[in-house]
Design an enzyme around this catalytic site. Structure first.
Site: not given
Length: 644
Positions: A339, A308, A202
Site C-alpha cells: 500500500h 497490497d 487509499s
C-alpha cells in the site's frame, strides 16, 4: 484615454499574454524540481510564495449530523495570483480526504496547518508546490465530519461522495460556497475554468472513484492510488470477512471531535448494515462504484501495488475491467509494493508522467500522453516494462483442470483433502509446497521450459464437501522458484525511507517542497504468492444470504482470483494452493472443518498471455515427480494496521 495610457495598457496586455504563453512554453528543467518535463509542458512561471491561500465552505445540501442545517465542507485552496489578475482561469487538482487532521498524508504523515486567522498554510504532499507555479489551483477538501467540515463520515456513502462532488459543482457554478463555516458571506469560483482532476491514495483515491461514478460534469480525470472500487471488497471476499470490524470503526477513527457527538446514529447504521455474515447488503450495494462505471466521464490513471494486502487487488482489477467495458480512457501502473504511493517507489517518473497527464486532460496540452503505453508493470525492484494495453495483448482466459498434485490442460480427476488450520498462512503453504501438510492441497506444473505470463484476473471453481456446518476457502497462485522482490511484508511495504531529501516544486516557510527520499526494500524468497482469492462456502448459492452447510454434502462454489501481472520464469513452477483460513488475511469460521475437493468438478481459469500454447510442455505427465523447491517464502502475512 491618453496616448501614453493607451501605450501602457497595450504594453501590460502584451506582457500578460507573454506570461500566459510561457506557462505552456518549451520544456525546461526547473532548479527546484527533481525531474525533467516533456516538450510543451506547463512551466513554473507563477509565484508560489505570492499564491492566494483561502478556505471556502461548500454547501453539500445534506444534513448528515441532523442539526437542522445543511452541512458545509471545508475546501482549502491555493492558486496562483497572476492568472486571475490577467483575466485568465486555471484548472483544479483536488484531493478530498478524511485524514488532514487525524492521521496525515504521505510517507511523512503531513497534516494541514493554519495561521492565527485560520488561513491555510501547509498543504500536504507535493501537488501544491509543484503544480501551482505551473498554472494550476490545488484544492484539498475535508470530507464531511472531518477536520473543519460539518456532517458525519459514512465511509464511502452519500455523505463522503457528496462532500467532494459538491466542491466540483461549486467550482463549476452549480453549488453555493461561503467564506465561513456558519456565515452568510458567499464565495464564487470565478478564477477557475471548472476543469477538475481528482487524485489521492487509499480513502482519498476511493472518493475519486466514487465521484467519477456519479458522472459529475467538470471532472476531467481521476488518479486513484491504492483505492477501493467497492467497499464490500475491502471488508469481505465472496462472503469471507477480511476484517472483524465494521465501517463504523473507520468512521469513529477520523471524525472530528466537533461532529463526533452528533454522529452516533450514522455509526450505528454503518455497523448494522455490514453484518459479519458476509451478506451483500444495501449498505454495500450503495458503496459499489463498479456498478456505476457506465456513468464515468473522466479519464482514469490507476495505480496499485500488486502486493497490497490492505486495499486488495480485486479492487483495481474489477474497476479496470468495468472501465474498459465502457470505453473510458485509462492508464495503469502496477508495482511490486504493498500500500505505497508512486511518489515513494518511482518518484521521478511519477512526477513527470502525472505532470503530462494533468497537462493533457486539464490544460488541453497535446503531448501524446493518452497515446502511450497503457500499462507500466514492475517486474523486479525498480525494473519496469510497458504494454500498449492491459491485460497484455494476446492474453487468453484458459481453463485448467485439477488432478492430485497437478495442474493440467485436460479434465480434472480424483480428490484432494485438507483440514482448516487458522494458524497457518499463504507463506507457510508456499514454503511447504513440496511437503505434504494437512492444512493445504497443492496443484503445480513441472519446471517451465519457457516463461509463462499471467495478466489479468482469474477465477476458481471448487466442489467441496465439508465436515462441519461452516467453512472458509483460500486459493493462491504461487511462483515456485527463487527471486528478489520488494519486501512488501516489511514495515515500509516495499520501500525504505532514507535520510536525504529532494525538492519537487517551490517552498515557503510553512510548506516545504522537499521530501524524504526512498529506496526499494528487497528480500530474497524461494516462492512468491502473486494472486489470491477467498470465499465463505456458506455463500455458495450467492452473496444475498449465508447458508448453514450440511456436513458430508458437496457444494459447488466459484470465486475470483484478484488481478495480477506476473511472469513465472523458465525453470520455475506455477502452483495453485487451496486451503482454509489464510491467517492474518481472512477471519476463520466458527468451526475447524475437514474439506474434500471433487477434482473432476473443479477447475481454475487463468488469463495466460499467448494462451495455453506453452502449457503442454510445462505441465508434467500424470504421475511425474515434481522438482524440489529451494528455499522458502518465509515470514507471516500481516494484516495492515491502517487504511491510509
Amino acid at each position: 484615454m491618453t496616448t501614453s495610457r493607451k501605450r501602457l495598457s497595450a504594453l501590460l496586455t502584451a506582457l500578460l499574454a507573454l506570461l500566459a504563453a510561457a506557462a505552456l512554453g518549451p520544456a525546461a528543467a526547473h532548479a527546484s524540481t527533481g525531474g525533467t518535463v516533456r516538450s510543451g509542458a506547463s512551466q513554473p512561471v507563477y509565484s508560489y510564495a505570492d499564491a492566494v491561500r483561502e478556505t471556502v465552505w461548500v454547501d453539500t445540501g445534506l444534513d448528515g449530523d441532523g442539526n437542522g442545517r445543511t452541512d458545509r465542507v471545508a475546501a482549502d485552496i491555493v492558486r496562483p495570483r497572476e492568472p486571475a489578475a490577467a483575466g485568465l482561469k486555471v484548472p483544479v487538482i483536488m484531493d478530498a480526504s478524511p485524514y488532514y487532521s487525524c492521521c496525515g498524508r504521505g510517507n511523512e504523515s503531513q497534516l494541514k496547518t493554519y495561521d492565527a486567522q485560520g488561513g491555510p498554510v501547509q498543504f500536504p504532499l507535493f501537488y501544491d508546490n509543484y503544480f501551482v507555479p505551473r498554472g494550476y489551483a490545488v484544492v484539498l477538501v475535508d470530507l464531511a465530519g472531518t477536520n473543519r467540515s460539518d456532517g458525519c463520515v459514512d465511509v464511502g456513502g452519500p455523505s463522503d461522495i457528496t462532500s467532494a462532488k459538491a466542491v466540483v459543482d461549486w467550482l463549476n457554478g452549480r453549488a453555493a460556497g461561503y467564506t465561513s463555516r456558519t456565515g452568510t458571506g458567499t464565495a464564487k469560483a470565478g478564477w477557475t475554468d471548472g476543469s477538475v482532476g481528482m487524485i489521492g491514495k487509499s480513502w482519498d483515491g476511493t472518493i475519486a472513484n466514487g465521484v467519477a461514478a456519479t458522472g459529475v460534469p467538470g471532472l476531467r480525470t481521476v488518479v486513484p492510488i491504492s483505492a477501493i472500487s467497492s467497499w464490500y471488497d475491502y471488508y469481505r471476499s465472496d462472503g469471507a470477512p477480511l476484517y472483524s470490524g465494521t465501517p463504523a470503526d473507520l468512521s469513529a477513527a477520523v471524525e472530528s471531535r466537533a461532529t463526533l457527538g452528533h454522529c452516533s446514529t450514522v455509526q450505528k447504521q454503518l455497523a448494522a448494515g455490514s453484518p459479519a455474515n458476509g451478506n451483500w447488503t444495501p449498505l454495500w450495494q450503495q458503496r459499489d462504484y463498479v456498478a456505476s462505471a457506465a456513468k464515468v466521464r473522466a479519464s482514469v490513471f490507476l495505480v496499485h501495488g500488486l502486493q497490497d494486502l490492505n486495499v486488495r487487488d480485486i479492487n483495481f482489477s474489477q474497476w479496470w475491467s468495468a472501465l474498459a467495458q465502457n470505453g473510458v480512457e485509462r492508464k495503469i501502473w502496477l508495482s511490486q509494493t504493498g500500500h505505497v504511493d508512486p511518489f515513494d517507489f518511482r518518484r521521478t517518473a511519477w512526477v513527470d508522467t502525472l505532470h503530462a497527464w494533468f497537462d493533457h486532460y486539464l490544460l488541453g496540452v497535446d503531448n501524446g500522453v493518452q497515446n502511450g503505453p497503457a500499462a507500466d508493470i514492475e517486474r523486479a525492484p525498480d525494473q519496469w516494462t510497458q504494454d500498449r494495453t492491459w491485460p497484455a495483448p494476446g492474453t487468453v482466459t484458459t481453463t485448467l483442470g485439477l488432478r492430485p498434485g497437478t495442474l493440467t490442460t485436460g479434465l480434472g480427476s480424483g480428490t484432494a483433502a485438507f483440514t482448516d488450520d487458522p494458524a497457518r498462512d499463504e507463506n507457510a503453504w508456499a514454503a511447504d509446497a513440496d511437503r505434504s501438510t494437512p492444512d493445504k492441497t497443492v496443484f503445480a506444473t513441472g519446471a517451465l521450459t519457457q516463461p509463462l505470463r499471467i495478466s489479468g484476473g482469474g477465477s476458481i471453481t471448487l466442489t467441496v464437501k465439508p465436515s462441519t456446518r461452516s467453512a472458509r476457502l483460500s486459493a493462491v497462485l504461487v511462483d515456485l522458484g527463487p527471486a528478489t522482490v520488494r519486501d512488501y511484508q516489511a514495515a515500509g511495504e516495499g520501500i525504505t525511507t532514507l535520510g536525504t531529501r529532494s525538492c519537487w516544486g517551490d517552498s515557503t516557510a510553512g510548506d516545504s517542497a522537499c521530501f524524504l527520499d526512498t529506496a526499494a526494500d528487497t528480500a530474497q524468497v524461494g516462492a512468491t504468492v502473486f494472486s489470491r482469492g477467498w470465499a465463505d462456502l456458506g455463500h455458495y448459492a450467492g452473496l444475498d444470504r449465508s447458508l448453514t452447510l450440511t456436513p458430508g454434502t458437496a457444494y459447488p462454489i466459484t470465486f475470483d482470483l484478484a488481478g495480477t501481472d506476473h511472469v513465472v520464469p523458465a525453470g520455475h513452477r506455477l502452483a495453485l494452493i487451496v486451503a482454509g483460513t489464510d491467517h492474518g488475511l481472512i477471519d476463520p469460521p466458527s468451526t475447524r472443518p475437514a474439506l474434500t475437493l471433487d477434482l473432476a468438478h473443479s477447475s481454475v481459469r487463468l488469463p495466460l498471455t499467448g494462451g495455453p500454447g506453452p502449457l503442454p510442455q510445462a505441465v508434467p505427465h500424470e504421475g511425474a515427480a515434481l522438482p524440489a523447491l529451494t528455499g522458502g517464502a518465509g515470514g507471516t502475512a500481516a494484516r495492515p494496521e491502517t487504511f491510509r
